[in-house]
Enzyme design. Structure first.
Site, PDB file in Angstrom:
ATOM      1  N   TYR A  35      37.085  64.775  -1.843  1.00 56.22           N
ATOM      2  CA  TYR A  35      38.451  64.637  -2.353  1.00 56.22           C
ATOM      3  C   TYR A  35      38.816  65.769  -3.315  1.00 56.22           C
ATOM      4  O   TYR A  35      39.998  66.007  -3.566  1.00 56.22           O
ATOM      5  CB  TYR A  35      38.640  63.317  -3.088  1.00 56.22           C
ATOM      6  CG  TYR A  35      38.474  62.063  -2.257  1.00 56.22           C
ATOM      7  CD1 TYR A  35      38.351  62.105  -0.862  1.00 56.22           C
ATOM      8  CD2 TYR A  35      38.427  60.815  -2.872  1.00 56.22           C
ATOM      9  CE1 TYR A  35      38.183  60.951  -0.126  1.00 56.22           C
ATOM     10  CE2 TYR A  35      38.268  59.654  -2.141  1.00 56.22           C
ATOM     11  CZ  TYR A  35      38.139  59.723  -0.778  1.00 56.22           C
ATOM     12  OH  TYR A  35      37.969  58.562  -0.055  1.00 56.22           O
ATOM     13  N   HIS A  51      29.647  59.608   3.317  1.00 54.64           N
ATOM     14  CA  HIS A  51      31.067  59.517   3.626  1.00 54.64           C
ATOM     15  C   HIS A  51      31.349  59.276   5.113  1.00 54.64           C
ATOM     16  O   HIS A  51      32.343  58.638   5.466  1.00 54.64           O
ATOM     17  CB  HIS A  51      31.759  60.811   3.182  1.00 54.64           C
ATOM     18  CG  HIS A  51      33.213  60.660   2.903  1.00 54.64           C
ATOM     19  ND1 HIS A  51      33.854  61.356   1.919  1.00 54.64           N
ATOM     20  CD2 HIS A  51      34.171  59.891   3.477  1.00 54.64           C
ATOM     21  CE1 HIS A  51      35.136  61.027   1.890  1.00 54.64           C
ATOM     22  NE2 HIS A  51      35.351  60.143   2.835  1.00 54.64           N
ATOM     23  N   ARG A 103      53.215  50.584  -8.745  1.00 53.88           N
ATOM     24  CA  ARG A 103      52.377  50.173  -7.607  1.00 53.88           C
ATOM     25  C   ARG A 103      50.936  49.926  -8.047  1.00 53.88           C
ATOM     26  O   ARG A 103      50.265  49.027  -7.519  1.00 53.88           O
ATOM     27  CB  ARG A 103      52.420  51.236  -6.516  1.00 53.88           C
ATOM     28  CG  ARG A 103      53.724  51.257  -5.736  1.00 53.88           C
ATOM     29  CD  ARG A 103      53.835  50.029  -4.824  1.00 53.88           C
ATOM     30  NE  ARG A 103      55.111  49.971  -4.144  1.00 53.88           N
ATOM     31  CZ  ARG A 103      55.398  50.607  -3.023  1.00 53.88           C
ATOM     32  NH1 ARG A 103      54.486  51.380  -2.466  1.00 53.88           N
ATOM     33  NH2 ARG A 103      56.583  50.473  -2.471  1.00 53.88           N
ATOM     34  N   ASP A 116      36.905  54.517  -7.135  1.00 57.83           N
ATOM     35  CA  ASP A 116      36.295  55.070  -5.919  1.00 57.83           C
ATOM     36  C   ASP A 116      36.817  56.485  -5.682  1.00 57.83           C
ATOM     37  O   ASP A 116      38.019  56.697  -5.536  1.00 57.83           O
ATOM     38  CB  ASP A 116      36.640  54.186  -4.719  1.00 57.83           C
ATOM     39  CG  ASP A 116      36.206  54.823  -3.406  1.00 57.83           C
ATOM     40  OD1 ASP A 116      34.986  54.923  -3.175  1.00 57.83           O
ATOM     41  OD2 ASP A 116      37.078  55.232  -2.615  1.00 57.83           O
ATOM     42  N   ILE A 135      40.007  48.889  -1.721  1.00 60.53           N
ATOM     43  CA  ILE A 135      40.198  50.117  -2.502  1.00 60.53           C
ATOM     44  C   ILE A 135      41.619  50.644  -2.253  1.00 60.53           C
ATOM     45  O   ILE A 135      41.807  51.640  -1.551  1.00 60.53           O
ATOM     46  CB  ILE A 135      39.151  51.196  -2.107  1.00 60.53           C
ATOM     47  CG1 ILE A 135      37.734  50.631  -2.129  1.00 60.53           C
ATOM     48  CG2 ILE A 135      39.260  52.398  -3.047  1.00 60.53           C
ATOM     49  CD1 ILE A 135      37.198  50.341  -3.516  1.00 60.53           C
ATOM     50  N   ASN A 164      49.315  46.303  -7.273  1.00 56.50           N
ATOM     51  CA  ASN A 164      48.104  46.117  -6.474  1.00 56.50           C
ATOM     52  C   ASN A 164      47.009  45.380  -7.226  1.00 56.50           C
ATOM     53  O   ASN A 164      46.090  44.827  -6.603  1.00 56.50           O
ATOM     54  CB  ASN A 164      47.579  47.471  -5.991  1.00 56.50           C
ATOM     55  CG  ASN A 164      48.465  48.116  -4.954  1.00 56.50           C
ATOM     56  OD1 ASN A 164      49.286  47.467  -4.325  1.00 56.50           O
ATOM     57  ND2 ASN A 164      48.307  49.425  -4.767  1.00 56.50           N
ATOM     58  N   LYS A 174      31.090  59.582  -2.926  1.00 54.66           N
ATOM     59  CA  LYS A 174      30.558  59.763  -1.581  1.00 54.66           C
ATOM     60  C   LYS A 174      30.044  61.183  -1.385  1.00 54.66           C
ATOM     61  O   LYS A 174      30.644  62.137  -1.884  1.00 54.66           O
ATOM     62  CB  LYS A 174      31.663  59.488  -0.537  1.00 54.66           C
ATOM     63  CG  LYS A 174      32.410  58.187  -0.731  1.00 54.66           C
ATOM     64  CD  LYS A 174      33.551  58.053   0.247  1.00 54.66           C
ATOM     65  CE  LYS A 174      34.487  56.921  -0.139  1.00 54.66           C
ATOM     66  NZ  LYS A 174      35.266  57.204  -1.354  1.00 54.66           N
ATOM     67  N   LYS A 200      45.156  52.599  -3.226  1.00 56.47           N
ATOM     68  CA  LYS A 200      45.424  53.796  -4.028  1.00 56.47           C
ATOM     69  C   LYS A 200      46.921  53.942  -4.246  1.00 56.47           C
ATOM     70  O   LYS A 200      47.742  53.484  -3.442  1.00 56.47           O
ATOM     71  CB  LYS A 200      44.872  55.051  -3.355  1.00 56.47           C
ATOM     72  CG  LYS A 200      45.481  55.355  -1.999  1.00 56.47           C
ATOM     73  CD  LYS A 200      45.569  56.831  -1.711  1.00 56.47           C
ATOM     74  CE  LYS A 200      46.619  57.479  -2.593  1.00 56.47           C
ATOM     75  NZ  LYS A 200      46.906  58.877  -2.211  1.00 56.47           N
ATOM     76  N   SER A 201      47.269  54.564  -5.365  1.00 61.77           N
ATOM     77  CA  SER A 201      48.649  54.928  -5.658  1.00 61.77           C
ATOM     78  C   SER A 201      48.625  55.838  -6.882  1.00 61.77           C
ATOM     79  O   SER A 201      47.673  55.809  -7.666  1.00 61.77           O
ATOM     80  CB  SER A 201      49.510  53.692  -5.938  1.00 61.77           C
ATOM     81  OG  SER A 201      50.857  54.087  -6.201  1.00 61.77           O
ATOM     82  N   VAL A 202      49.670  56.631  -7.035  1.00 67.31           N
ATOM     83  CA  VAL A 202      49.832  57.402  -8.271  1.00 67.31           C
ATOM     84  C   VAL A 202      51.033  56.878  -9.054  1.00 67.31           C
ATOM     85  O   VAL A 202      51.340  57.387 -10.135  1.00 67.31           O
ATOM     86  CB  VAL A 202      50.012  58.916  -7.994  1.00 67.31           C
ATOM     87  CG1 VAL A 202      48.753  59.488  -7.355  1.00 67.31           C
ATOM     88  CG2 VAL A 202      51.236  59.170  -7.110  1.00 67.31           C
TER      89      VAL A 202
END
Length: 294
Positions: free
Chosen positions: A50, A108, A246, A45, A238, A250, A75, A240-242
């Protein structure tokens, strides 16, 4: 093992668990998405606003996965609302993503101060769907009045409404409206990360004693419990992480189940307090920005 899917109202199968890239810097996006795909995510997503669609596209192209193994969602930003403008915004996003067809394309935000532009944008989504350039269409952050006004004129009922949903803000009235119309509730901030930024609100969902107690009984993290709570109640999520650890954590939410009592205990945590911006406050004057061509 394939990710479980939700069947959208037009028959398209969408992986229940997606990987989000909100606030992920463009220079970190490709590596984060590549790691998510390696772990097993197949639903990504992103959004024009972004600024990292190109990084997502690079990860997709480098993954070695077939296009039909991937579900790509993006979006349209409010600056590109209007019929012709939204058609062109699709071209911009598809070009950055490096794909010819987008699996799920959504608006969005509603634009309450210029809702005719919102309706024009949605008509463009309907055209893209009819032409086969997208597989499903939807909206994001539409509250009941926005959704009801859209449904009065829409030819296609949105497949998804992506909204803020986590244990501290559950939007039950809106979720009930979705259920009546066959719209999937897709949760952004599903582990309540937005609660860290709530002025004067010190409590985090990740530190909530009820959630931590349930997590301990299953040998899982608080984040995993919140994702499982949402999935068992039929929502798309949805996170998120970098961080690779993690990202993997998830994804590991399909090997346990919460009991009815545990689900009810989490339901009882609703504060009805929004953590993110109020959609009624989104205007072009405050939030408009140019979405680059490339």
């Amino acid at each position: 093992m394939p990710t479980p899917t939700l069947r959208l109202n037009n028959g398209v199968a969408m992986p229940t668990l997606g990987f989000g890239v909100f606030q992920t810097p463009p220079e970190e996006t490709t590596a984060a998405v590549a790691e998510a795909l390696r772990v097993g995510y197949r639903h990504i997503d992103t959004a024009a606003a972004y600024g990292n669609e190109r990084g997502v596209g690079e990860a997709l192209s480098q993954s070695g996965l077939r296009r039909d193994e991937l579900f790509v969602e993006t979006k349209i930003w409010i600056s590109d609302y209007g019929y012709d403008e939204t058609l062109h915004s699709f071209d911009k996003s598809a070009g950055k993503l490096g794909i010819d067809q987008i699996d799920l394309l959504i608006l969005h935000q509603p634009l309450p101060s210029a809702f005719e532009r919102t309706l024009g944008a949605y008509r463009a989504l309907e055209r893209l769907l009819a032409d086969g350039r997208v597989r499903a269409i939807g909206v994001s952050n539409f509250m009941p009045p926005h959704l009801e006004r859209l449904l009065e004129v829409a030819q296609v009922v949105p497949a998804v409404n992506q909204i803020e949903v986590h244990p501290y803000f559950q939007q039950r009235q809106l979720q009930a409206l979705h259920a009546r119309h066959g719209i999937v509730t897709q949760a952004w901030a599903p582990i309540g990360g937005i609660t860290f930024y709530r002025p004067g609100f010190s409590k985090s969902t990740l530190e909530d004693p009820v959630i931590l107690g349930i997590a301990g009984s299953h040998g899982k993290s608080a984040a995993q419990v919140m994702l499982r709570w949402a999935i068992q109640q039929g929502r798309s999520v949805i996170p998120k992480s970098v961080r690779p650890a993690r990202i993997a954590e998830n994804f590991a939410v399909f090997d346990f189940d919460l009991s009815a009592d545990e689900l009810s205990a989490i339901d009882a945590l609703d504060t009805t307090q929004r953590g993110g911006p109020n959609p009624e406050d989104v205007t072009l004057e405050k939030f408009g920005r140019v979405i680059p061509e490339a």
